[in-house]
Write a protein that holds these residues in place. Structure first.
Motif, PDB file in Angstrom:
ATOM      1  N   ALA A   1     -22.562  36.564 -40.773  1.00  0.00           N
ATOM      2  CA  ALA A   1     -22.241  37.310 -39.323  1.00  0.00           C
ATOM      3  C   ALA A   1     -20.747  36.422 -38.837  1.00  0.00           C
ATOM      4  N   VAL A   2     -20.053  37.544 -38.132  1.00  0.00           N
ATOM      5  CA  VAL A   2     -18.848  37.225 -37.456  1.00  0.00           C
ATOM      6  C   VAL A   2     -19.048  36.970 -35.895  1.00  0.00           C
ATOM      7  N   VAL A   3     -18.910  35.862 -35.516  1.00  0.00           N
ATOM      8  CA  VAL A   3     -18.970  35.118 -33.857  1.00  0.00           C
ATOM      9  C   VAL A   3     -17.884  34.934 -33.276  1.00  0.00           C
ATOM     10  N   ALA A   4     -17.647  35.673 -32.373  1.00  0.00           N
ATOM     11  CA  ALA A   4     -16.439  35.369 -31.454  1.00  0.00           C
ATOM     12  C   ALA A   4     -16.849  34.426 -30.320  1.00  0.00           C
ATOM     13  N   SER A   5     -16.204  33.249 -30.477  1.00  0.00           N
ATOM     14  CA  SER A   5     -16.195  31.954 -29.464  1.00  0.00           C
ATOM     15  C   SER A   5     -15.246  32.128 -28.664  1.00  0.00           C
ATOM     16  N   THR A   6     -15.228  32.229 -27.258  1.00  0.00           N
ATOM     17  CA  THR A   6     -14.299  32.183 -26.246  1.00  0.00           C
ATOM     18  C   THR A   6     -14.347  30.770 -25.454  1.00  0.00           C
ATOM     19  N   ASP A   7     -13.146  30.100 -25.409  1.00  0.00           N
ATOM     20  CA  ASP A   7     -12.923  28.817 -24.789  1.00  0.00           C
ATOM     21  C   ASP A   7     -11.752  29.246 -23.818  1.00  0.00           C
ATOM     22  N   ARG A   8     -12.153  28.558 -22.395  1.00  0.00           N
ATOM     23  CA  ARG A   8     -11.011  28.622 -21.519  1.00  0.00           C
ATOM     24  C   ARG A   8     -10.305  27.333 -21.545  1.00  0.00           C
ATOM     25  N   VAL A   9      -8.902  27.411 -21.671  1.00  0.00           N
ATOM     26  CA  VAL A   9      -8.009  26.116 -21.842  1.00  0.00           C
ATOM     27  C   VAL A   9      -6.890  26.245 -20.871  1.00  0.00           C
ATOM     28  N   ARG A  10      -6.371  25.306 -20.255  1.00  0.00           N
ATOM     29  CA  ARG A  10      -5.151  25.324 -19.314  1.00  0.00           C
ATOM     30  C   ARG A  10      -4.024  25.366 -20.122  1.00  0.00           C
ATOM     31  N   HIS A  11      -3.244  26.237 -19.674  1.00  0.00           N
ATOM     32  CA  HIS A  11      -1.821  26.327 -20.223  1.00  0.00           C
ATOM     33  C   HIS A  11      -0.958  25.006 -19.867  1.00  0.00           C
ATOM     34  N   ARG A  12      -0.328  24.595 -20.919  1.00  0.00           N
ATOM     35  CA  ARG A  12       0.338  23.460 -20.761  1.00  0.00           C
ATOM     36  C   ARG A  12       1.514  23.461 -19.875  1.00  0.00           C
ATOM     37  N   ARG A  13       2.367  24.523 -19.942  1.00  0.00           N
ATOM     38  CA  ARG A  13       3.691  24.619 -19.040  1.00  0.00           C
ATOM     39  C   ARG A  13       3.243  25.264 -17.712  1.00  0.00           C
ATOM     40  N   TYR A  14       2.374  26.558 -17.748  1.00  0.00           N
ATOM     41  CA  TYR A  14       2.195  27.174 -16.515  1.00  0.00           C
ATOM     42  C   TYR A  14       0.943  26.726 -15.736  1.00  0.00           C
ATOM     43  N   ASN A  15       0.056  25.954 -16.293  1.00  0.00           N
ATOM     44  CA  ASN A  15      -1.255  25.517 -15.668  1.00  0.00           C
ATOM     45  C   ASN A  15      -1.882  26.629 -15.412  1.00  0.00           C
ATOM     46  N   LYS A  16      -2.230  27.744 -15.992  1.00  0.00           N
ATOM     47  CA  LYS A  16      -2.914  29.003 -15.930  1.00  0.00           C
ATOM     48  C   LYS A  16      -3.852  28.892 -16.859  1.00  0.00           C
ATOM     49  N   THR A  17      -5.247  29.260 -16.431  1.00  0.00           N
ATOM     50  CA  THR A  17      -6.392  29.275 -17.434  1.00  0.00           C
ATOM     51  C   THR A  17      -6.221  30.337 -18.201  1.00  0.00           C
ATOM     52  N   VAL A  18      -6.061  30.262 -19.675  1.00  0.00           N
ATOM     53  CA  VAL A  18      -6.226  31.038 -20.604  1.00  0.00           C
ATOM     54  C   VAL A  18      -7.403  31.324 -21.464  1.00  0.00           C
ATOM     55  N   ARG A  19      -7.891  32.440 -21.777  1.00  0.00           N
ATOM     56  CA  ARG A  19      -8.946  32.494 -22.773  1.00  0.00           C
ATOM     57  C   ARG A  19      -8.652  32.616 -23.962  1.00  0.00           C
ATOM     58  N   ARG A  20      -9.054  31.888 -25.023  1.00  0.00           N
ATOM     59  CA  ARG A  20      -8.799  31.717 -26.511  1.00  0.00           C
ATOM     60  C   ARG A  20     -10.107  32.268 -27.155  1.00  0.00           C
ATOM     61  N   THR A  21     -10.101  33.289 -28.028  1.00  0.00           N
ATOM     62  CA  THR A  21     -10.805  33.657 -28.869  1.00  0.00           C
ATOM     63  C   THR A  21     -10.892  33.378 -30.128  1.00  0.00           C
ATOM     64  N   THR A  22     -11.963  32.486 -30.868  1.00  0.00           N
ATOM     65  CA  THR A  22     -11.880  32.338 -32.309  1.00  0.00           C
ATOM     66  C   THR A  22     -13.230  32.923 -32.994  1.00  0.00           C
ATOM     67  N   ARG A  23     -12.903  33.352 -34.214  1.00  0.00           N
ATOM     68  CA  ARG A  23     -13.665  34.365 -34.848  1.00  0.00           C
ATOM     69  C   ARG A  23     -14.261  33.073 -35.812  1.00  0.00           C
ATOM     70  N   LEU A  24     -15.646  33.010 -35.842  1.00  0.00           N
ATOM     71  CA  LEU A  24     -16.318  31.985 -36.554  1.00  0.00           C
ATOM     72  C   LEU A  24     -17.155  32.788 -37.579  1.00  0.00           C
ATOM     73  N   TYR A  25     -17.206  32.484 -39.088  1.00  0.00           N
ATOM     74  CA  TYR A  25     -18.004  33.070 -39.839  1.00  0.00           C
ATOM     75  C   TYR A  25     -19.419  32.333 -40.049  1.00  0.00           C
ATOM     76  N   VAL A  26     -20.485  33.006 -39.839  1.00  0.00           N
ATOM     77  CA  VAL A  26     -21.722  32.123 -39.708  1.00  0.00           C
ATOM     78  C   VAL A  26     -22.837  32.604 -41.039  1.00  0.00           C
ATOM     79  N   HIS A  27     -23.402  31.638 -41.355  1.00  0.00           N
ATOM     80  CA  HIS A  27     -24.397  31.637 -42.305  1.00  0.00           C
ATOM     81  C   HIS A  27     -25.668  32.210 -41.648  1.00  0.00           C
ATOM     82  N   ASP A  28     -26.051  33.532 -42.256  1.00  0.00           N
ATOM     83  CA  ASP A  28     -27.430  34.244 -41.470  1.00  0.00           C
ATOM     84  C   ASP A  28     -28.362  34.353 -42.815  1.00  0.00           C
TER      85      ASP A  28
END
Length: 95
Positions: free
Chosen positions: A33-60
């Protein structure tokens, strides 16, 4: 000169495997299965919160997941070219 009665046992190591939570976005493959994991991180220059999504391949193993399920996955040894995560639990089923 080590005395066998004063031998120190090694301390138990904590499990260093990452655990992520995400949403299932695809179940088109067999036992994967493909799982989308979303993290909220601070942008280094602009200090705005940005959402980053990573697709993880999971054994089911049992093909029990459906699109929309919220799941918890754990890092594991490489199972295939892209698959490095395994299913821990289904947190919430899709409605």
């Amino acid at each position: 000169m080590s005395d066998p009665t004063t031998e120190v046992q090694p301390a138990a190591r904590p499990n260093g495997r990452k655990v992520r939570e995400g949403m299932v976005v695809s179940v088109a493959m067999d036992k994967t299965a493909v799982v989308a994991s979303t993290d909220r991180v601070r942008h280094r220059r602009y200090n705005k919160t940005v959402r980053r999504t990573t697709r993880l391949y999971v054994h089911d193993e049992t093909n029990q997941l459906a699109v929309g399920d919220r799941v918890r996955v754990q890092e594991t040894r490489p199972l295939s070219k892209n698959k490095r995560w395994r299913l821990l639990e289904v947190v919430e089923r899709a409605r």
